[in-house]
Design a protein around this motif. Structure first.
Motif, PDB file in Angstrom:
ATOM      1  N   SER A 116      87.054  52.332  41.681  1.00 43.60           N
ATOM      2  CA  SER A 116      87.758  53.268  42.638  1.00 43.60           C
ATOM      3  C   SER A 116      86.815  54.337  43.254  1.00 43.60           C
ATOM      4  O   SER A 116      86.712  54.713  44.442  1.00 43.60           O
ATOM      5  N   ALA A 117      85.788  55.004  42.409  1.00 46.21           N
ATOM      6  CA  ALA A 117      84.971  55.880  42.749  1.00 46.21           C
ATOM      7  C   ALA A 117      83.777  55.441  43.323  1.00 46.21           C
ATOM      8  O   ALA A 117      82.675  55.543  42.591  1.00 46.21           O
ATOM      9  N   GLN A 118      83.865  54.437  44.487  1.00 42.04           N
ATOM     10  CA  GLN A 118      82.708  53.633  44.729  1.00 42.04           C
ATOM     11  C   GLN A 118      81.489  54.506  45.227  1.00 42.04           C
ATOM     12  O   GLN A 118      80.382  54.108  44.669  1.00 42.04           O
ATOM     13  N   ARG A 119      81.557  55.543  45.704  1.00 38.16           N
ATOM     14  CA  ARG A 119      80.386  56.377  46.305  1.00 38.16           C
ATOM     15  C   ARG A 119      79.771  56.915  45.203  1.00 38.16           C
ATOM     16  O   ARG A 119      78.477  56.949  44.968  1.00 38.16           O
ATOM     17  N   TYR A 120      80.549  57.674  44.225  1.00 39.01           N
ATOM     18  CA  TYR A 120      79.639  58.243  43.115  1.00 39.01           C
ATOM     19  C   TYR A 120      79.143  57.239  42.367  1.00 39.01           C
ATOM     20  O   TYR A 120      78.203  57.386  41.990  1.00 39.01           O
ATOM     21  N   ILE A 121      79.746  56.142  41.969  1.00 35.63           N
ATOM     22  CA  ILE A 121      79.230  55.126  41.172  1.00 35.63           C
ATOM     23  C   ILE A 121      78.300  54.562  41.765  1.00 35.63           C
ATOM     24  O   ILE A 121      77.154  54.033  41.060  1.00 35.63           O
ATOM     25  N   SER A 122      77.963  54.413  43.096  1.00 38.01           N
ATOM     26  CA  SER A 122      76.760  53.737  43.867  1.00 38.01           C
ATOM     27  C   SER A 122      75.698  54.698  43.728  1.00 38.01           C
ATOM     28  O   SER A 122      74.440  54.102  43.613  1.00 38.01           O
ATOM     29  N   ILE A 123      75.791  55.830  43.501  1.00 41.90           N
ATOM     30  CA  ILE A 123      74.523  56.841  43.285  1.00 41.90           C
ATOM     31  C   ILE A 123      74.118  56.592  41.711  1.00 41.90           C
ATOM     32  O   ILE A 123      73.189  56.611  41.641  1.00 41.90           O
ATOM     33  N   PHE A 124      75.209  56.498  40.836  1.00 37.84           N
ATOM     34  CA  PHE A 124      74.845  55.890  39.371  1.00 37.84           C
ATOM     35  C   PHE A 124      75.206  54.624  38.836  1.00 37.84           C
ATOM     36  O   PHE A 124      76.358  54.615  38.262  1.00 37.84           O
ATOM     37  N   PRO A 125      74.674  53.681  39.316  1.00 39.60           N
ATOM     38  CA  PRO A 125      75.348  52.400  39.245  1.00 39.60           C
ATOM     39  C   PRO A 125      75.076  51.980  37.588  1.00 39.60           C
ATOM     40  O   PRO A 125      75.812  50.815  37.359  1.00 39.60           O
ATOM     41  N   TYR A 126      74.639  52.637  36.574  1.00 39.60           N
ATOM     42  CA  TYR A 126      74.433  52.219  35.294  1.00 39.60           C
ATOM     43  C   TYR A 126      75.749  52.690  34.522  1.00 39.60           C
ATOM     44  O   TYR A 126      75.885  52.462  33.297  1.00 39.60           O
TER      45      TYR A 126
END
Length: 493
Positions: A116-126
Protein backbone atom coordinates in the motif's frame (compact mmCIF):
# COMPACT_ATOMS: atom_id res chain seq x y z
CA UNK A 1 49.98 -17.03 9.55
CA UNK A 2 50.27 -17.21 13.33
CA UNK A 3 51.03 -13.49 13.47
CA UNK A 4 47.86 -12.75 11.46
CA UNK A 5 45.77 -14.87 13.85
CA UNK A 6 47.33 -13.14 16.85
CA UNK A 7 46.64 -9.79 15.19
CA UNK A 8 42.95 -10.61 14.66
CA UNK A 9 42.64 -11.93 18.21
CA UNK A 10 44.34 -8.81 19.62
CA UNK A 11 42.11 -6.52 17.51
CA UNK A 12 39.04 -8.38 18.71
CA UNK A 13 40.19 -8.10 22.33
CA UNK A 14 40.50 -4.31 21.95
CA UNK A 15 37.11 -4.20 20.20
CA UNK A 16 35.44 -6.04 23.10
CA UNK A 17 37.17 -3.85 25.68
CA UNK A 18 35.82 -0.76 23.91
CA UNK A 19 32.36 -2.34 23.93
CA UNK A 20 32.59 -2.98 27.66
CA UNK A 21 33.78 0.58 28.30
CA UNK A 22 30.89 2.15 26.37
CA UNK A 23 28.33 -0.15 28.04
CA UNK A 24 29.72 0.62 31.50
CA UNK A 25 29.95 4.38 30.86
CA UNK A 26 26.27 4.40 29.82
CA UNK A 27 25.08 2.60 32.97
CA UNK A 28 23.34 5.09 35.27
CA UNK A 29 21.65 2.65 37.66
CA UNK A 30 23.79 2.15 40.75
CA UNK A 31 22.86 -1.51 41.31
CA UNK A 32 23.65 -2.43 37.70
CA UNK A 33 26.96 -0.57 37.78
CA UNK A 34 28.00 -2.33 41.00
CA UNK A 35 27.23 -5.77 39.53
CA UNK A 36 29.15 -4.92 36.35
CA UNK A 37 32.18 -3.88 38.45
CA UNK A 38 31.89 -7.12 40.43
CA UNK A 39 31.68 -9.24 37.26
CA UNK A 40 34.67 -7.51 35.69
CA UNK A 41 36.63 -7.99 38.94
CA UNK A 42 35.86 -11.73 38.81
CA UNK A 43 37.05 -11.84 35.21
CA UNK A 44 40.27 -10.00 36.08
CA UNK A 45 41.02 -12.35 38.98
CA UNK A 46 40.30 -15.33 36.72
CA UNK A 47 42.53 -13.88 33.99
CA UNK A 48 45.46 -13.43 36.39
CA UNK A 49 44.90 -16.85 38.00
CA UNK A 50 44.74 -18.51 34.60
CA UNK A 51 48.05 -17.02 33.58
CA UNK A 52 49.73 -18.04 36.86
CA UNK A 53 48.10 -21.38 37.74
CA UNK A 54 46.41 -22.57 34.57
CA UNK A 55 46.46 -26.32 35.29
CA UNK A 56 45.16 -25.98 38.84
CA UNK A 57 42.36 -23.66 37.73
CA UNK A 58 41.32 -26.07 34.96
CA UNK A 59 41.15 -28.90 37.51
CA UNK A 60 38.76 -26.80 39.61
CA UNK A 61 36.60 -26.05 36.56
CA UNK A 62 36.48 -29.76 35.71
CA UNK A 63 34.90 -30.53 39.08
CA UNK A 64 31.65 -28.98 37.86
CA UNK A 65 29.30 -31.96 37.39
CA UNK A 66 28.49 -32.50 33.72
CA UNK A 67 24.91 -33.54 34.50
CA UNK A 68 24.44 -30.27 36.41
CA UNK A 69 25.39 -28.26 33.30
CA UNK A 70 23.00 -30.30 31.15
CA UNK A 71 20.04 -30.03 33.58
CA UNK A 72 20.70 -26.33 34.18
CA UNK A 73 20.79 -25.66 30.41
CA UNK A 74 17.48 -27.48 29.91
CA UNK A 75 15.87 -25.45 32.73
CA UNK A 76 17.05 -22.19 31.10
CA UNK A 77 15.64 -23.32 27.74
CA UNK A 78 12.24 -24.03 29.33
CA UNK A 79 12.22 -20.66 31.14
CA UNK A 80 13.09 -18.90 27.85
CA UNK A 81 10.27 -20.70 26.06
CA UNK A 82 7.72 -19.78 28.76
CA UNK A 83 8.86 -16.14 28.67
CA UNK A 84 8.29 -16.00 24.91
CA UNK A 85 4.83 -17.54 25.22
CA UNK A 86 4.08 -15.02 27.98
CA UNK A 87 4.57 -12.17 25.48
CA UNK A 88 1.24 -13.11 23.91
CA UNK A 89 -0.64 -12.30 27.12
CA UNK A 90 0.55 -8.69 27.27
CA UNK A 91 -1.65 -5.86 25.99
CA UNK A 92 0.03 -3.76 23.30
CA UNK A 93 -0.59 -0.34 21.79
CA UNK A 94 -1.39 -0.06 18.10
CA UNK A 95 1.88 -0.38 16.13
CA UNK A 96 3.41 2.98 15.27
CA UNK A 97 6.45 4.40 13.48
CA UNK A 98 8.58 1.72 11.74
CA UNK A 99 6.64 -1.04 13.49
CA UNK A 100 3.40 0.36 12.10
CA UNK A 101 4.88 0.48 8.60
CA UNK A 102 5.65 -3.24 8.75
CA UNK A 103 2.42 -4.33 10.45
CA UNK A 104 -0.14 -2.35 8.42
CA UNK A 105 1.56 -2.92 5.07
CA UNK A 106 1.73 -6.64 5.86
CA UNK A 107 -1.98 -6.58 6.73
CA UNK A 108 -2.80 -4.88 3.41
CA UNK A 109 -0.56 -7.28 1.51
CA UNK A 110 -2.32 -10.28 3.09
CA UNK A 111 -5.64 -9.06 1.67
CA UNK A 112 -4.67 -7.62 -1.72
CA UNK A 113 -1.12 -8.84 -2.52
CA UNK A 114 -0.28 -5.16 -2.99
CA UNK A 115 2.16 -2.95 -1.06
CA UNK A 116 0.00 0.00 0.00
CA UNK A 117 2.73 2.54 0.91
CA UNK A 118 4.14 2.21 -2.60
CA UNK A 119 6.12 5.44 -2.80
CA UNK A 120 7.71 5.14 0.64
CA UNK A 121 8.59 1.47 0.11
CA UNK A 122 10.06 2.24 -3.33
CA UNK A 123 12.59 4.50 -1.60
CA UNK A 124 13.43 1.79 0.97
CA UNK A 125 12.87 -1.51 -0.90
CA UNK A 126 14.59 -3.61 1.81
CA UNK A 127 11.37 -3.20 3.83
CA UNK A 128 9.49 -5.41 1.34
CA UNK A 129 10.69 -8.94 2.22
CA UNK A 130 9.59 -8.82 5.88
CA UNK A 131 6.29 -7.18 4.91
CA UNK A 132 5.67 -10.00 2.43
CA UNK A 133 6.62 -12.78 4.84
CA UNK A 134 4.47 -11.31 7.63
CA UNK A 135 1.70 -10.80 5.07
CA UNK A 136 1.74 -14.50 4.19
CA UNK A 137 1.58 -15.34 7.89
CA UNK A 138 -1.52 -13.14 8.16
CA UNK A 139 -3.01 -14.97 5.15
CA UNK A 140 -2.70 -18.25 7.05
CA UNK A 141 -3.81 -17.27 10.55
CA UNK A 142 -5.48 -13.87 10.17
CA UNK A 143 -4.34 -10.33 10.89
CA UNK A 144 -3.51 -9.83 14.56
CA UNK A 145 -0.62 -8.61 16.65
CA UNK A 146 -0.46 -11.96 18.43
CA UNK A 147 0.12 -13.62 15.05
CA UNK A 148 3.18 -11.38 14.65
CA UNK A 149 4.49 -12.37 18.07
CA UNK A 150 3.78 -16.07 17.49
CA UNK A 151 5.66 -15.94 14.18
CA UNK A 152 8.65 -14.29 15.87
CA UNK A 153 8.59 -16.83 18.72
CA UNK A 154 8.56 -19.76 16.27
CA UNK A 155 11.53 -18.28 14.38
CA UNK A 156 13.45 -17.57 17.58
CA UNK A 157 12.90 -21.08 18.97
CA UNK A 158 13.91 -22.48 15.57
CA UNK A 159 17.10 -20.42 15.90
CA UNK A 160 17.91 -22.21 19.17
CA UNK A 161 17.19 -25.61 17.60
CA UNK A 162 19.38 -24.84 14.59
CA UNK A 163 22.19 -23.71 16.91
CA UNK A 164 21.89 -27.04 18.73
CA UNK A 165 22.17 -28.94 15.45
CA UNK A 166 25.07 -26.80 14.22
CA UNK A 167 27.27 -27.37 17.28
CA UNK A 168 26.25 -30.95 18.07
CA UNK A 169 29.03 -33.50 18.28
CA UNK A 170 28.58 -37.24 18.04
CA UNK A 171 29.13 -37.80 21.78
CA UNK A 172 28.69 -34.26 23.09
CA UNK A 173 25.56 -32.51 24.36
CA UNK A 174 27.05 -29.79 26.54
CA UNK A 175 28.24 -27.45 23.80
CA UNK A 176 24.95 -27.36 21.82
CA UNK A 177 22.86 -27.22 25.00
CA UNK A 178 24.90 -24.30 26.34
CA UNK A 179 24.55 -22.34 23.10
CA UNK A 180 20.81 -23.07 22.84
CA UNK A 181 20.26 -22.21 26.52
CA UNK A 182 22.09 -18.89 26.23
CA UNK A 183 20.04 -18.04 23.14
CA UNK A 184 16.73 -18.94 24.78
CA UNK A 185 17.35 -17.12 28.07
CA UNK A 186 18.79 -14.02 26.39
CA UNK A 187 16.35 -11.17 27.28
CA UNK A 188 17.29 -9.25 24.11
CA UNK A 189 16.01 -12.14 21.99
CA UNK A 190 12.87 -12.49 24.12
CA UNK A 191 12.04 -8.77 24.05
CA UNK A 192 12.31 -8.40 20.26
CA UNK A 193 9.86 -11.25 19.69
CA UNK A 194 7.20 -8.70 20.71
CA UNK A 195 7.86 -6.33 17.77
CA UNK A 196 6.51 -6.12 14.24
CA UNK A 197 10.05 -5.71 12.96
CA UNK A 198 12.55 -7.90 11.06
CA UNK A 199 14.96 -8.22 14.02
CA UNK A 200 14.07 -11.85 14.78
CA UNK A 201 13.99 -13.04 11.17
CA UNK A 202 17.35 -11.38 10.44
CA UNK A 203 18.87 -13.07 13.51
CA UNK A 204 17.37 -16.34 12.31
CA UNK A 205 19.05 -15.87 8.92
CA UNK A 206 22.40 -15.09 10.61
CA UNK A 207 22.10 -18.33 12.58
CA UNK A 208 21.02 -20.32 9.52
CA UNK A 209 24.06 -19.05 7.63
CA UNK A 210 26.34 -19.77 10.61
CA UNK A 211 24.97 -23.33 10.67
CA UNK A 212 25.57 -23.82 6.95
CA UNK A 213 29.08 -22.45 7.49
CA UNK A 214 29.68 -24.96 10.31
CA UNK A 215 28.40 -27.84 8.14
CA UNK A 216 30.57 -26.74 5.22
CA UNK A 217 33.67 -26.81 7.40
CA UNK A 218 32.94 -30.41 8.41
CA UNK A 219 32.96 -31.61 4.81
CA UNK A 220 35.95 -33.44 3.34
CA UNK A 221 34.68 -33.94 -0.19
CA UNK A 222 35.50 -30.98 -2.48
CA UNK A 223 32.21 -31.16 -4.39
CA UNK A 224 30.21 -31.13 -1.14
CA UNK A 225 32.16 -28.05 -0.05
CA UNK A 226 31.35 -26.36 -3.37
CA UNK A 227 27.67 -27.29 -2.90
CA UNK A 228 27.62 -25.60 0.49
CA UNK A 229 29.36 -22.53 -0.96
CA UNK A 230 26.59 -22.34 -3.55
CA UNK A 231 23.82 -22.70 -0.93
CA UNK A 232 25.43 -20.15 1.37
CA UNK A 233 25.75 -17.66 -1.51
CA UNK A 234 22.07 -18.11 -2.39
CA UNK A 235 20.90 -17.69 1.23
CA UNK A 236 23.16 -14.64 1.61
CA UNK A 237 21.59 -13.04 -1.45
CA UNK A 238 18.08 -13.66 -0.09
CA UNK A 239 19.01 -12.55 3.43
CA UNK A 240 20.59 -9.31 2.21
CA UNK A 241 17.22 -8.26 0.80
CA UNK A 242 15.78 -8.33 4.35
CA UNK A 243 18.51 -6.06 5.65
CA UNK A 244 21.51 -4.97 3.58
CA UNK A 245 24.10 -5.99 6.17
CA UNK A 246 24.65 -9.58 5.06
CA UNK A 247 27.34 -8.26 2.75
CA UNK A 248 29.35 -8.13 6.02
CA UNK A 249 28.80 -11.86 6.51
CA UNK A 250 30.01 -12.39 2.92
CA UNK A 251 33.15 -10.30 3.53
CA UNK A 252 33.85 -12.15 6.82
CA UNK A 253 33.51 -15.47 4.97
CA UNK A 254 35.89 -14.39 2.20
CA UNK A 255 38.48 -13.14 4.73
CA UNK A 256 38.15 -16.45 6.56
CA UNK A 257 38.69 -18.37 3.30
CA UNK A 258 41.80 -16.26 2.66
CA UNK A 259 43.08 -17.23 6.12
CA UNK A 260 42.60 -20.87 5.17
CA UNK A 261 44.38 -20.19 1.89
CA UNK A 262 47.41 -18.81 3.75
CA UNK A 263 47.34 -21.78 6.10
CA UNK A 264 47.42 -24.17 3.11
CA UNK A 265 49.61 -22.04 0.84
CA UNK A 266 51.94 -24.96 0.01
CA UNK A 267 49.05 -27.24 -0.97
CA UNK A 268 48.28 -26.12 -4.54
CA UNK A 269 45.22 -28.37 -4.84
CA UNK A 270 43.77 -26.93 -1.63
CA UNK A 271 44.53 -23.34 -2.70
CA UNK A 272 42.76 -23.84 -6.05
CA UNK A 273 39.78 -25.39 -4.25
CA UNK A 274 39.52 -22.39 -1.88
CA UNK A 275 39.74 -19.88 -4.75
CA UNK A 276 37.01 -21.71 -6.71
CA UNK A 277 34.87 -21.81 -3.56
CA UNK A 278 35.19 -18.02 -3.16
CA UNK A 279 34.12 -17.49 -6.78
CA UNK A 280 31.11 -19.80 -6.33
CA UNK A 281 30.14 -17.82 -3.22
CA UNK A 282 30.44 -14.45 -4.99
CA UNK A 283 28.69 -15.51 -8.21
CA UNK A 284 25.73 -17.16 -6.46
CA UNK A 285 25.34 -14.18 -4.09
CA UNK A 286 25.44 -11.63 -6.93
CA UNK A 287 23.07 -13.62 -9.15
CA UNK A 288 20.44 -14.12 -6.43
CA UNK A 289 20.73 -10.48 -5.31
CA UNK A 290 19.89 -9.25 -8.82
CA UNK A 291 16.94 -11.64 -9.15
CA UNK A 292 15.71 -10.62 -5.70
CA UNK A 293 15.92 -6.93 -6.59
CA UNK A 294 13.86 -7.41 -9.77
CA UNK A 295 11.30 -9.49 -7.86
CA UNK A 296 10.92 -6.77 -5.19
CA UNK A 297 10.48 -4.16 -7.92
CA UNK A 298 7.67 -6.23 -9.45
CA UNK A 299 5.98 -6.60 -6.06
CA UNK A 300 6.15 -2.86 -5.33
CA UNK A 301 4.78 -2.14 -8.79
CA UNK A 302 7.10 0.74 -9.59
CA UNK A 303 10.79 1.51 -10.02
CA UNK A 304 12.59 1.20 -6.69
CA UNK A 305 15.80 2.82 -5.49
CA UNK A 306 19.01 0.83 -5.54
CA UNK A 307 21.12 3.55 -3.86
CA UNK A 308 21.22 4.36 -0.15
CA UNK A 309 21.97 8.07 0.07
CA UNK A 310 19.49 8.85 2.86
CA UNK A 311 21.21 6.73 5.50
CA UNK A 312 24.60 8.21 4.51
CA UNK A 313 23.15 11.71 4.79
CA UNK A 314 21.73 11.20 8.29
CA UNK A 315 24.87 9.35 9.35
CA UNK A 316 26.97 12.41 8.50
CA UNK A 317 24.97 14.72 10.81
CA UNK A 318 27.41 15.85 13.52
CA UNK A 319 24.75 17.56 15.64
CA UNK A 320 22.66 14.38 16.00
CA UNK A 321 25.68 12.05 16.25
CA UNK A 322 24.50 10.31 13.10
CA UNK A 323 21.07 9.39 14.50
CA UNK A 324 17.66 10.20 13.01
CA UNK A 325 16.68 13.82 13.73
CA UNK A 326 13.76 16.11 13.06
CA UNK A 327 15.66 18.48 10.77
CA UNK A 328 16.77 15.74 8.37
CA UNK A 329 13.34 14.13 8.67
CA UNK A 330 11.66 17.30 7.44
CA UNK A 331 14.05 17.48 4.50
CA UNK A 332 13.14 13.90 3.60
CA UNK A 333 9.42 14.72 3.71
CA UNK A 334 10.03 17.69 1.42
CA UNK A 335 11.67 15.49 -1.21
CA UNK A 336 9.15 12.71 -0.63
CA UNK A 337 6.19 15.03 -1.29
CA UNK A 338 7.65 16.07 -4.63
CA UNK A 339 5.90 13.43 -6.75
CA UNK A 340 8.01 14.27 -9.80
CA UNK A 341 11.10 13.14 -7.86
CA UNK A 342 11.73 9.39 -8.36
CA UNK A 343 12.79 7.05 -5.56
CA UNK A 344 16.26 6.56 -7.05
CA UNK A 345 16.68 10.30 -7.62
CA UNK A 346 15.79 11.05 -3.98
CA UNK A 347 18.44 8.61 -2.79
CA UNK A 348 20.97 10.03 -5.28
CA UNK A 349 20.31 13.60 -4.12
CA UNK A 350 20.83 12.59 -0.48
CA UNK A 351 23.99 10.73 -1.49
CA UNK A 352 25.44 13.89 -3.07
CA UNK A 353 24.41 15.97 -0.06
CA UNK A 354 25.95 13.39 2.27
CA UNK A 355 29.30 13.73 0.51
CA UNK A 356 29.06 17.51 0.75
CA UNK A 357 28.14 17.27 4.46
CA UNK A 358 31.15 15.03 5.18
CA UNK A 359 33.48 17.49 3.43
CA UNK A 360 31.93 20.45 5.27
CA UNK A 361 32.27 18.73 8.65
CA UNK A 362 36.04 18.65 8.42
CA UNK A 363 38.48 15.90 9.42
CA UNK A 364 38.40 16.46 13.20
CA UNK A 365 34.60 16.63 13.38
CA UNK A 366 34.27 13.46 11.29
CA UNK A 367 36.67 11.55 13.54
CA UNK A 368 34.73 12.68 16.59
CA UNK A 369 31.49 11.74 14.82
CA UNK A 370 32.74 8.18 14.27
CA UNK A 371 33.63 7.96 17.97
CA UNK A 372 30.18 9.15 19.01
CA UNK A 373 28.48 6.80 16.54
CA UNK A 374 30.46 3.88 17.96
CA UNK A 375 29.04 4.76 21.37
CA UNK A 376 25.49 4.92 20.02
CA UNK A 377 25.90 1.53 18.36
CA UNK A 378 27.44 -0.28 21.33
CA UNK A 379 26.56 1.34 24.63
CA UNK A 380 22.80 0.97 24.99
CA UNK A 381 21.52 -2.21 23.33
CA UNK A 382 19.93 -3.33 26.60
CA UNK A 383 18.44 0.01 27.69
CA UNK A 384 17.11 0.78 24.21
CA UNK A 385 15.45 -2.64 23.95
CA UNK A 386 13.75 -2.36 27.34
CA UNK A 387 12.53 1.20 26.67
CA UNK A 388 11.14 0.21 23.28
CA UNK A 389 9.48 -2.84 24.85
CA UNK A 390 7.73 -0.66 27.42
CA UNK A 391 6.72 1.94 24.85
CA UNK A 392 4.75 -0.58 22.77
CA UNK A 393 2.88 -1.93 25.81
CA UNK A 394 -0.49 -0.61 26.94
CA UNK A 395 0.56 -0.08 30.55
CA UNK A 396 1.20 2.90 32.80
CA UNK A 397 2.33 1.10 35.95
CA UNK A 398 4.55 -1.77 37.11
CA UNK A 399 7.68 0.41 37.15
CA UNK A 400 9.33 -2.12 39.47
CA UNK A 401 8.74 -4.83 36.87
CA UNK A 402 10.41 -2.66 34.24
CA UNK A 403 13.42 -2.15 36.54
CA UNK A 404 13.73 -5.91 37.03
CA UNK A 405 13.62 -6.55 33.29
CA UNK A 406 16.10 -3.71 32.73
CA UNK A 407 18.45 -5.07 35.40
CA UNK A 408 18.50 -8.59 33.95
CA UNK A 409 18.83 -7.35 30.34
CA UNK A 410 21.73 -5.02 31.14
CA UNK A 411 23.60 -7.63 33.19
CA UNK A 412 23.06 -10.37 30.60
CA UNK A 413 24.41 -8.23 27.76
CA UNK A 414 27.42 -7.30 29.90
CA UNK A 415 28.10 -11.00 30.66
CA UNK A 416 27.89 -12.00 26.99
CA UNK A 417 30.34 -9.26 26.00
CA UNK A 418 32.60 -10.12 28.95
CA UNK A 419 32.74 -13.79 27.90
CA UNK A 420 34.09 -12.63 24.53
CA UNK A 421 37.17 -11.30 26.31
CA UNK A 422 38.19 -14.90 26.96
CA UNK A 423 39.49 -15.13 23.38
CA UNK A 424 42.75 -13.65 24.65
CA UNK A 425 43.47 -16.62 26.94
CA UNK A 426 41.59 -19.55 25.39
CA UNK A 427 43.97 -21.36 23.05
CA UNK A 428 41.54 -22.53 20.39
CA UNK A 429 42.95 -24.13 17.26
CA UNK A 430 39.57 -23.91 15.53
CA UNK A 431 40.04 -21.38 12.71
CA UNK A 432 36.25 -20.93 12.44
CA UNK A 433 36.30 -18.73 15.55
CA UNK A 434 38.09 -16.05 13.53
CA UNK A 435 35.18 -15.82 11.09
CA UNK A 436 32.83 -14.96 13.96
CA UNK A 437 35.31 -12.38 15.29
CA UNK A 438 35.55 -10.72 11.87
CA UNK A 439 31.76 -10.76 11.58
CA UNK A 440 31.32 -9.06 14.98
CA UNK A 441 33.80 -6.30 14.18
CA UNK A 442 32.35 -5.86 10.70
CA UNK A 443 28.76 -5.46 11.93
CA UNK A 444 29.80 -2.42 13.96
CA UNK A 445 32.30 -0.90 11.52
CA UNK A 446 29.79 -1.17 8.65
CA UNK A 447 27.45 1.24 10.46
CA UNK A 448 30.02 3.92 11.27
CA UNK A 449 29.48 5.73 7.94
CA UNK A 450 25.67 5.54 7.94
CA UNK A 451 22.71 6.38 10.17
CA UNK A 452 23.07 4.78 13.61
CA UNK A 453 20.75 3.47 16.29
CA UNK A 454 21.19 1.05 19.18
CA UNK A 455 18.75 -1.20 17.31
CA UNK A 456 21.01 -1.60 14.28
CA UNK A 457 23.66 -3.70 16.04
CA UNK A 458 21.31 -6.04 17.91
CA UNK A 459 22.26 -8.70 15.35
CA UNK A 460 25.77 -8.71 16.81
CA UNK A 461 24.24 -10.78 19.62
CA UNK A 462 24.51 -13.81 17.25
CA UNK A 463 28.33 -13.95 16.90
CA UNK A 464 28.75 -12.61 20.46
CA UNK A 465 26.70 -15.52 21.82
CA UNK A 466 28.52 -18.11 19.71
CA UNK A 467 32.00 -16.84 20.62
CA UNK A 468 31.13 -16.40 24.32
CA UNK A 469 29.72 -19.91 24.74
CA UNK A 470 32.48 -21.55 22.69
CA UNK A 471 35.03 -19.82 24.95
CA UNK A 472 33.33 -21.28 28.03
CA UNK A 473 33.09 -24.72 26.45
CA UNK A 474 36.75 -24.72 25.41
CA UNK A 475 37.65 -23.75 28.96
CA UNK A 476 35.54 -26.57 30.39
CA UNK A 477 37.24 -29.13 28.19
CA UNK A 478 40.69 -27.96 29.21
CA UNK A 479 41.31 -25.32 26.61
CA UNK A 480 40.16 -27.52 23.76
CA UNK A 481 43.10 -29.91 24.07
CA UNK A 482 44.22 -32.34 26.79
CA UNK A 483 40.97 -33.57 28.30
CA UNK A 484 38.57 -32.94 25.41
CA UNK A 485 37.78 -36.59 24.68
CA UNK A 486 37.47 -37.44 28.37
CA UNK A 487 35.14 -34.49 28.89
CA UNK A 488 32.89 -35.35 25.92
CA UNK A 489 32.56 -38.98 27.03
CA UNK A 490 31.70 -37.93 30.56
CA UNK A 491 28.61 -36.14 29.26
CA UNK A 492 27.01 -39.47 28.25
CA UNK A 493 27.60 -41.28 31.55
Amino acid sequence: MENIKKGIKGLYFIFILLNLCTVFSNTNVRSIKMVEIFLFAIFFVFFVSYKIKKDKLIQIVHRIPKRFIIVFSIILIIIGLLARVGLMFIKYNDPASDYGTFFYNAADFSESNVISAQRYISIFPYLVPYIMVLGYVFKLVGVSYNATIAFNVVLDVLSAIILFIAFKKRTSYIRPLLISAVWMINPINIIWCAFAAPIVIVNFLFILLSTLFEFKEKQKDTWKIFSFELIIGIILGIANSFRPIFIIFLIALILYELLKLLQNIKNIKRVVSIVIGIFILLISYTFISKIEFKYIQNIVGTEVAHSSGWTLYVGANVESNGTWNQSDGEKFIEKYNDISNSAENIQKEFQNEAILRIKTNGKRANINLIKEKFKVLTQNMAGYSVDQFWNIQNRTENEKYKKCVGFWTNIFVFIIILLNLLVIIIQNDDLKMYMYMLLSIGLVISHLLVEVSSRYTIHIIVPFSIIGVLNIYNLLKNNGKDNAKIYDKAECK
